[in-house]
Design a protein around this motif. Structure first.
Motif, PDB file in Angstrom:
ATOM      1  N   ALA A 145       0.814  -1.208   0.000  1.00 19.93           N
ATOM      2  CA  ALA A 145       0.000   0.000   0.000  1.00 19.93           C
ATOM      3  C   ALA A 145       0.849   1.260   0.000  1.00 19.93           C
ATOM      4  O   ALA A 145       0.571   2.216  -0.737  1.00 19.93           O
ATOM      5  CB  ALA A 145      -0.936   0.004   1.206  1.00 19.93           C
ATOM      6  N   ILE A 146       1.885   1.285   0.804  1.00 20.26           N
ATOM      7  CA  ILE A 146       2.711   2.477   0.926  1.00 20.26           C
ATOM      8  C   ILE A 146       3.526   2.725  -0.337  1.00 20.26           C
ATOM      9  O   ILE A 146       3.665   3.862  -0.794  1.00 20.26           O
ATOM     10  CB  ILE A 146       3.620   2.360   2.167  1.00 20.26           C
ATOM     11  CG1 ILE A 146       2.768   2.480   3.439  1.00 20.26           C
ATOM     12  CG2 ILE A 146       4.713   3.422   2.162  1.00 20.26           C
ATOM     13  CD1 ILE A 146       3.532   2.193   4.712  1.00 20.26           C
ATOM     14  N   THR A 147       4.065   1.652  -0.900  1.00 22.80           N
ATOM     15  CA  THR A 147       4.915   1.807  -2.087  1.00 22.80           C
ATOM     16  C   THR A 147       4.134   1.866  -3.388  1.00 22.80           C
ATOM     17  O   THR A 147       4.667   2.290  -4.420  1.00 22.80           O
ATOM     18  CB  THR A 147       5.909   0.640  -2.187  1.00 22.80           C
ATOM     19  OG1 THR A 147       5.187  -0.590  -2.353  1.00 22.80           O
ATOM     20  CG2 THR A 147       6.791   0.553  -0.935  1.00 22.80           C
ATOM     21  N   GLY A 148       2.883   1.415  -3.366  1.00 19.78           N
ATOM     22  CA  GLY A 148       2.099   1.357  -4.592  1.00 19.78           C
ATOM     23  C   GLY A 148       2.440   0.189  -5.480  1.00 19.78           C
ATOM     24  O   GLY A 148       2.018   0.136  -6.648  1.00 19.78           O
ATOM     25  N   LYS A 149       3.167  -0.803  -4.943  1.00 20.08           N
ATOM     26  CA  LYS A 149       3.581  -1.957  -5.746  1.00 20.08           C
ATOM     27  C   LYS A 149       2.516  -3.046  -5.833  1.00 20.08           C
ATOM     28  O   LYS A 149       2.751  -4.088  -6.446  1.00 20.08           O
ATOM     29  CB  LYS A 149       4.889  -2.519  -5.200  1.00 20.08           C
ATOM     30  CG  LYS A 149       6.065  -1.571  -5.397  1.00 20.08           C
ATOM     31  CD  LYS A 149       7.376  -2.180  -4.921  1.00 20.08           C
ATOM     32  CE  LYS A 149       8.543  -1.235  -5.196  1.00 20.08           C
ATOM     33  NZ  LYS A 149       9.833  -1.781  -4.733  1.00 20.08           N
ATOM     34  N   ALA A 203       8.456  -0.134   5.064  1.00 15.15           N
ATOM     35  CA  ALA A 203       7.555  -0.718   4.073  1.00 15.15           C
ATOM     36  C   ALA A 203       8.320  -1.213   2.859  1.00 15.15           C
ATOM     37  O   ALA A 203       8.056  -2.304   2.332  1.00 15.15           O
ATOM     38  CB  ALA A 203       6.511   0.317   3.641  1.00 15.15           C
ATOM     39  N   ALA A 204       9.301  -0.426   2.398  1.00 16.79           N
ATOM     40  CA  ALA A 204      10.119  -0.867   1.266  1.00 16.79           C
ATOM     41  C   ALA A 204      10.947  -2.083   1.632  1.00 16.79           C
ATOM     42  O   ALA A 204      11.102  -3.025   0.832  1.00 16.79           O
ATOM     43  CB  ALA A 204      11.022   0.280   0.815  1.00 16.79           C
ATOM     44  N   SER A 205      11.454  -2.107   2.865  1.00 13.91           N
ATOM     45  CA  SER A 205      12.302  -3.226   3.302  1.00 13.91           C
ATOM     46  C   SER A 205      11.520  -4.526   3.409  1.00 13.91           C
ATOM     47  O   SER A 205      12.042  -5.603   3.091  1.00 13.91           O
ATOM     48  CB  SER A 205      12.946  -2.896   4.655  1.00 13.91           C
ATOM     49  OG  SER A 205      13.842  -1.818   4.539  1.00 13.91           O
ATOM     50  N   ILE A 206      10.265  -4.447   3.850  1.00 13.66           N
ATOM     51  CA  ILE A 206       9.499  -5.689   4.007  1.00 13.66           C
ATOM     52  C   ILE A 206       9.218  -6.325   2.652  1.00 13.66           C
ATOM     53  O   ILE A 206       9.206  -7.551   2.517  1.00 13.66           O
ATOM     54  CB  ILE A 206       8.197  -5.437   4.803  1.00 13.66           C
ATOM     55  CG1 ILE A 206       7.686  -6.755   5.399  1.00 13.66           C
ATOM     56  CG2 ILE A 206       7.116  -4.780   3.966  1.00 13.66           C
ATOM     57  CD1 ILE A 206       6.570  -6.578   6.424  1.00 13.66           C
ATOM     58  N   LEU A 207       9.036  -5.513   1.617  1.00 12.82           N
ATOM     59  CA  LEU A 207       8.829  -6.067   0.279  1.00 12.82           C
ATOM     60  C   LEU A 207      10.108  -6.676  -0.278  1.00 12.82           C
ATOM     61  O   LEU A 207      10.054  -7.597  -1.102  1.00 12.82           O
ATOM     62  CB  LEU A 207       8.326  -4.983  -0.671  1.00 12.82           C
ATOM     63  CG  LEU A 207       6.971  -4.361  -0.350  1.00 12.82           C
ATOM     64  CD1 LEU A 207       6.542  -3.428  -1.476  1.00 12.82           C
ATOM     65  CD2 LEU A 207       5.904  -5.415  -0.104  1.00 12.82           C
ATOM     66  N   ASP A 208      11.258  -6.180   0.165  1.00  9.67           N
ATOM     67  CA  ASP A 208      12.549  -6.715  -0.273  1.00  9.67           C
ATOM     68  C   ASP A 208      12.991  -7.927   0.542  1.00  9.67           C
ATOM     69  O   ASP A 208      14.094  -8.448   0.332  1.00  9.67           O
ATOM     70  CB  ASP A 208      13.621  -5.630  -0.179  1.00  9.67           C
ATOM     71  CG  ASP A 208      13.435  -4.526  -1.204  1.00  9.67           C
ATOM     72  OD1 ASP A 208      12.763  -4.776  -2.213  1.00  9.67           O
ATOM     73  OD2 ASP A 208      13.953  -3.408  -0.976  1.00  9.67           O
TER      74      ASP A 208
END
Length: 328
Positions: free
Chosen positions: A49-53, A311-316
């Motif tokens: 949600a935060i990154t829009g991915k 948020a970016a780190s959790i997706l990575d």
């Protein structure tokens, strides 16, 4: 307080953006309970949600955050009074209804669950949707008669939030837990949570066979796609898989063979619209059965200002266990 700090997602002509802003309380959405939010958390869905991915946010502007814990400050709902301590998970909050990454939230009273006795707001968010989903998965396996005596239970994506909590809950209940992860450096961490064995996720990511060797009585899968297909092919006769995530993809390149030749069941786990009676039971059991020392071991805390980076780190795949967001 007419305005408060919030993380706001917008989608102007220039594209998707997520920034902190002063939000006017008058612009909160309809609801009969207003909560002073003290803590939230970062789930994989929040990262999307935060990154829009991922297509999580379906209304703009939106305050993301599918979880929060806090104190009721205003209410017209029969079940709640000012001063009550509450938890919210799901119900479209952070997706279609303004969510938990804010100092205030206004929601429907029937969406709320009381913070269990003896649990702090921070501990409730250390559990969060990830831990609550894990308990729903364990309850589903139990309902399908997957008992410790039937054999080992696999947890995929084991170093993540759902996986970590599932490992701890299953081990506490007496299961032999096999943890699958793509981060071999987390083996000691997972064994500390109760895993008997840690395997590399590469064992479950190749082209799936229609039927493989029977290895697991059951599984909690947070990954989906090839991993879930491989897991299904290796479930013992009459076993079951509780599927609750799609970190590896939303497809399922499997066959009907595990279902029609081994009687395997695929149990779908939804935390968003889960009925209130089941939610209450899940939270009751989490309060009573989740080892608090293990919860502490899998949890880190961040200030509100760091939620976008996390948020970016959790997706990575760089976040281990659970992250509590300190809001107010």
């Amino acid at each position: 307080m007419s305005t408060f700090k919030a993380l706001v997602v917008t989608k102007p002509d220039t594209g998707y953006s997520c920034n902190f802003a002063d939000f006017d309380e008058r612009d909160l959405m309809e609801g009969d309970v207003t909560v002073r939010v003290t803590h939230s958390t970062v789930n994989y869905k929040d990262g999307l949600a935060i990154t829009g991915k991922g297509p999580v946010v379906r209304r703009f502007p939106m305050i993301p955050g599918v979880d929060f814990a806090g104190e009721v400050i205003a209410t017209s709902h029969k079940d709640w009074e000012p001063g009550d301590h509450v938890i919210l998970n799901g119900w479209g909050v952070g997706e279609t209804h303004l969510g938990g990454y804010a100092e205030r939230a206004r929601v429907k009273g029937e969406w709320l669950v009381r913070v269990p006795y003896g649990m702090t707001h921070a501990q409730a968010m250390a559990v969060g949707t990830a831990g609550y989903t894990s308990m729903l998965a364990v309850m589903a396996l139990e309902a399908h008669a997957i008992t410790p005596s039937r054999g080992p239970v696999l947890v995929t994506g084991a170093a993540g939030g759902v996986g970590s909590t599932a490992v701890a809950l299953l081990a506490q209940a007496g299961y032999t837990v096999i943890a699958s992860t793509g981060r071999p450096e987390e083996a000691d961490y997972l064994k500390g949570l109760g895993a008997s064995e840690v395997i590399d996720r590469a064992e479950l990511t190749g082209p799936p066979r229609p039927l493989g060797k029977e290895r697991f009585a059951g599984a909690v899968d947070t990954v989906g796609s090839l991993t879930l297909a491989n897991v299904l092919s290796q479930i013992k006769y009459g076993g079951a898989v509780a599927a609750c995530g799609l970190a590896g993809g939303s497809d399922l390149p499997s066959s009907v063979m595990p279902f029609i030749l081994r009687g395997v069941s695929l149990l779908g786990i939804d935390s968003v619209q889960c009925p209130l009676v089941v939610r209450k039971e899940a939270w009751r059991r989490l309060a009573n059965e989740l080892d608090r020392d293990k919860l502490d071991a899998m949890t880190s805390s961040i200030p509100f200002d760091e939620v976008r980076e996390t948020a970016a780190s959790i997706l990575d795949g760089k976040v281990r266990g659970r992250v509590v967001v300190e809001i107010g």
